[in-house]
Design a protein around this motif. Structure first.
Motif, mmCIF file in Angstrom:
data_model
loop_
_atom_site.group_PDB
_atom_site.id
_atom_site.type_symbol
_atom_site.label_atom_id
_atom_site.label_comp_id
_atom_site.label_asym_id
_atom_site.label_seq_id
_atom_site.Cartn_x
_atom_site.Cartn_y
_atom_site.Cartn_z
ATOM 1 N N LYS A 494 -4.767 -57.665 74.867
ATOM 2 C CA LYS A 494 -4.464 -58.775 75.771
ATOM 3 C C LYS A 494 -4.354 -58.277 77.213
ATOM 4 O O LYS A 494 -4.794 -58.940 78.161
ATOM 5 N N LEU A 495 -3.781 -57.121 77.389
ATOM 6 C CA LEU A 495 -3.647 -56.536 78.716
ATOM 7 C C LEU A 495 -5.039 -56.209 79.281
ATOM 8 O O LEU A 495 -5.313 -56.438 80.480
ATOM 9 N N GLY A 496 -5.913 -55.718 78.408
ATOM 10 C CA GLY A 496 -7.288 -55.443 78.820
ATOM 11 C C GLY A 496 -7.993 -56.713 79.271
ATOM 12 O O GLY A 496 -8.744 -56.708 80.266
ATOM 13 N N GLN A 497 -7.761 -57.821 78.548
ATOM 14 C CA GLN A 497 -8.365 -59.099 78.916
ATOM 15 C C GLN A 497 -7.895 -59.579 80.299
ATOM 16 O O GLN A 497 -8.673 -60.136 81.070
ATOM 17 N N ILE A 498 -6.597 -59.376 80.559
ATOM 18 C CA ILE A 498 -6.055 -59.782 81.868
ATOM 19 C C ILE A 498 -6.793 -59.056 82.990
ATOM 20 O O ILE A 498 -7.206 -59.654 83.996
ATOM 21 N N TYR A 499 -7.007 -57.742 82.817
ATOM 22 C CA TYR A 499 -7.725 -56.969 83.846
ATOM 23 C C TYR A 499 -9.212 -57.342 83.859
ATOM 24 O O TYR A 499 -9.857 -57.349 84.921
ATOM 25 N N TYR A 500 -9.773 -57.637 82.684
ATOM 26 C CA TYR A 500 -11.202 -57.974 82.608
ATOM 27 C C TYR A 500 -11.502 -59.286 83.340
ATOM 28 O O TYR A 500 -12.484 -59.389 84.091
ATOM 29 N N PHE A 501 -10.668 -60.287 83.099
ATOM 30 C CA PHE A 501 -10.909 -61.596 83.718
ATOM 31 C C PHE A 501 -10.213 -61.745 85.075
ATOM 32 O O PHE A 501 -10.431 -62.734 85.774
ATOM 33 N N GLY A 502 -9.336 -60.791 85.398
ATOM 34 C CA GLY A 502 -8.609 -60.881 86.661
ATOM 35 C C GLY A 502 -7.542 -61.964 86.646
ATOM 36 O O GLY A 502 -7.188 -62.503 87.705
ATOM 37 N N ASN A 529 -6.096 -53.704 63.032
ATOM 38 C CA ASN A 529 -6.230 -54.960 63.770
ATOM 39 C C ASN A 529 -7.707 -55.168 64.106
ATOM 40 O O ASN A 529 -8.166 -54.895 65.208
ATOM 41 N N LEU A 530 -8.421 -55.662 63.100
ATOM 42 C CA LEU A 530 -9.868 -55.817 63.236
ATOM 43 C C LEU A 530 -10.231 -56.777 64.372
ATOM 44 O O LEU A 530 -11.185 -56.522 65.120
ATOM 45 N N GLU A 531 -9.465 -57.839 64.540
ATOM 46 C CA GLU A 531 -9.751 -58.831 65.579
ATOM 47 C C GLU A 531 -9.686 -58.208 66.969
ATOM 48 O O GLU A 531 -10.594 -58.395 67.797
ATOM 49 N N ALA A 532 -8.611 -57.440 67.234
ATOM 50 C CA ALA A 532 -8.470 -56.789 68.539
ATOM 51 C C ALA A 532 -9.559 -55.742 68.735
ATOM 52 O O ALA A 532 -10.106 -55.580 69.831
ATOM 53 N N TRP A 533 -9.877 -55.016 67.658
ATOM 54 C CA TRP A 533 -10.911 -53.979 67.737
ATOM 55 C C TRP A 533 -12.260 -54.585 68.094
ATOM 56 O O TRP A 533 -12.983 -54.067 68.944
ATOM 57 N N GLN A 534 -12.632 -55.695 67.431
ATOM 58 C CA GLN A 534 -13.917 -56.356 67.697
ATOM 59 C C GLN A 534 -13.987 -56.875 69.125
ATOM 60 O O GLN A 534 -15.014 -56.740 69.797
#
Length: 557
Positions: A494-502, A529-534
């Protein structure tokens, strides 16, 4: 502790202020029962002894006696061991015509110093005080007899003798052959939980001789010694092997017949030793199960509810987790936990009651041993223990129950619709440093769900990415990764998504997002955690694609 020379000791009546009586003559015994009569006898104190000296009527027996370098208390005890009375000498020497020095000595040692091998031949011989080297004006002799009446008098007059007098009385009891006296003192210290004294008396009462005379007292003493070694009362560290030996002595049918409560208590602790493997190579759940089964009976429940509760709960744990069994037996565990989840048990053992309610709630929540989960029943049970009362008694259990209750509201389990606002309130209760210290996994789970509420804006007017980022950063750490890899992977993703989308930032930060997604895109992350990995793998591919496009644009320019 002070000894009053007038009231307790044997007194030597002197005939004149200048006479000195050799050791062993003219001593009169004064018993405690005769105190008042003797004090009223004027002749007893009609000595030609200067008034300034007579005002000094007590000594502190914890002080050191000069000639022996031992305390007066130690000297008294030494004489008691020999079954003899202790003789005390009080010596007065003139300071001037109106004032006197007063000193106290072991009479045996003083006489040896003054008279040597030979008795005094006449009253004109000068005797010198070994402390100040002045001529002795007068000597008085006193004694303490080895009888309970005198020792009890010492103990009862704390205003005169100080607290140390009780130590002297205990010494007398512990070295006497009077079983009733020892039992009386032992019971006194058991009632006030004075473990150093309990240990002293229990060691006296834990002998085969006492067992033959009074089995119940012997069993209590043995059990108390076991508790002292097991729970580390008055010891630097537990001695589980020693405790096990004591508890095994008491957990017999013979003791059960005379003292069911003590037998149950010792058997429970013995089961605990096998359950946790204290002092053993490993836990022995089968042996623990056998012992707990012995005391999880109505018979024991009637005499000692707290011991019965503990044993029944531990037996429930064994079936719940399948410890020492081929598989878990949740149905049997459910029956046992239901026995404990009563107001009666709550009143005597809140912590065990809450623990049983918590596991019973999990049985209904996950549907363990049932046809299907029963979220409504689980909710009722978790609500019983997500209270300040339980929080104060067992923070771990309270945190787990409060978290499960938050999950029910978050996922609509058993409800008509989700209540994210209620879930948020419950998760916020758990997301504290206090809970983190005792239950890291539950704390991390609550932080993760709270982060999702802010990230998706569940129950809010709009998402709050900044708050979500702060929460996910708290749990995307190596510490949380070791405790709960699934939660860590979810938060890091989720933290990665925040940085990815800004989200909540001025602009996206693909480099930071790439670092976070790479942490998750491992075989380990895939397994838990297959969902997070994918998602991480997908975003890494997109970042790689964006980087190539950016490089191509730069080449074209």
């Amino acid at each position: 502790m002070k000894i009053s020379l007038k009231q307790v000791l044997l007194l030597l009546i002197m005939s004149s202020a200048t006479s000195v009586l050799p050791f062993g003559k003219g001593i009169k015994e004064v018993n405690a029962s005769e105190q008042k009569e003797e004090r009223d006898n004027k002749e007893l104190f009609d000595l030609e002894f200067p008034q300034k000296v007579r005002k000094t009527q007590s000594i502190n027996i914890n002080e050191t006696e000069t000639l022996s370098c031992s305390t007066f208390a130690e000297l008294i005890q030494d004489q008691t061991k020999l079954n003899e009375s202790f003789i005390l000498a009080r010596v007065a020497t003139k300071k001037n015509d109106k004032e006197f020095f007063v000193h106290y000595f072991d009479a045996h040692l003083l006489n040896r110093h003054l008279f040597g091998k030979y008795p005094i031949q006449n009253n004109n011989r000068q005797l010198i005080n070994p402390i100040n080297k002045l001529q002795i004006t007068i000597i008085e002799y006193f004694t303490i007899s080895k009888d309970e009446q005198t020792f009890k008098y010492l103990c009862s007059h704390h205003d005169l003798f100080g607290d140390g007098s009780e130590e002297l009385l205990n010494y007398f009891y512990l070295n006497s052959n009077d079983l009733e006296l020892c039992i009386r003192q032992y019971n006194k210290y058991v009632n006030i939980k004075d473990y150093p004294k309990i240990k002293q008396y229990a060691e006296i009462l834990s002998t085969p001789k006492v067992k033959n005379v009074n089995l119940e007292v012997w069993a209590n003493a043995i059990c108390d010694l076991g508790e002292i070694y097991y729970l580390r009362h008055v010891l630097d560290k537990p001695n589980y092997q020693k405790a096990k030996e004591f508890f095994e002595l008491v957990s017999t049918p013979e003791v059960k017949n005379v003292n069911l409560q003590t037998w149950a208590y010792a058997t429970s602790h013995l089961g605990e030793i096998y359950y946790f493997g204290d002092g053993l190579d490993r836990p022995n759940y089968q042996k623990a199960k056998e012992l707990f089964e012995l005391i999880s009976t109505p018979e024991v429940k009637n005499v000692h509810l707290q011991t019965w509760t503990y044993a029944t709960c531990k037996l429930g744990e064994i079936y719940y987790f399948g410890r020492g069994l081929e598989r878990s037996n949740h149905q049997k565990a459910k029956e046992l936990f239901e026995l404990i989840s009563t107001p009666e048990v709550k009143n005597v053992h809140l912590q065990t009651w809450a623990y049983a309610i918590n596991l019973l709630g999990e049985i209904y929540y996950f549907g363990k041993g049932l046809d299907r989960p029963n979220y409504q029943k689980a909710k009722e049970l978790f609500e019983l223990i997500s209270t300040p009362e339980v929080k104060n008694a067992d923070l771990y259990v309270w945190a787990n129950a409060t978290c499960k209750l938050g999950q029910i509201y978050y996922f609509v389990d058993g409800l008509e619709r989700s209540n994210h606002q209620k879930a948020k309130e419950l998760f916020e209760l758990i997301s504290t440093p206090e809970v983190k210290n005792v239950h890291l996994q539950t704390w991390a789970y609550a932080i993760n769900r709270l982060g999702e509420i802010y990230y998706f804006g569940k129950g809010l007017d709009r998402p709050n990415y900044q708050k979500a980022k702060e929460l996910f950063e708290l749990i995307s750490t190596p510490e949380v990764k070791n405790a709960d890899l699934y939660v860590w992977a979810n938060a890091t993703c989720k933290l990665g998504q925040i940085y990815y989308f800004g989200d909540g930032l001025d602009r996206p930060n693909y480099q930071k997002a790439k670092e976070l997604f790479e942490l998750i895109s491992t075989p380990e992350g895939k397994n838990v955690n297959l969902e997070a990995w994918q998602l991480a793998k997908t975003k890494l591919e997109e970042i790689e694609k964006l980087n190539k496009e950016e490089s191509a644009d730069l080449v074209a320019i």
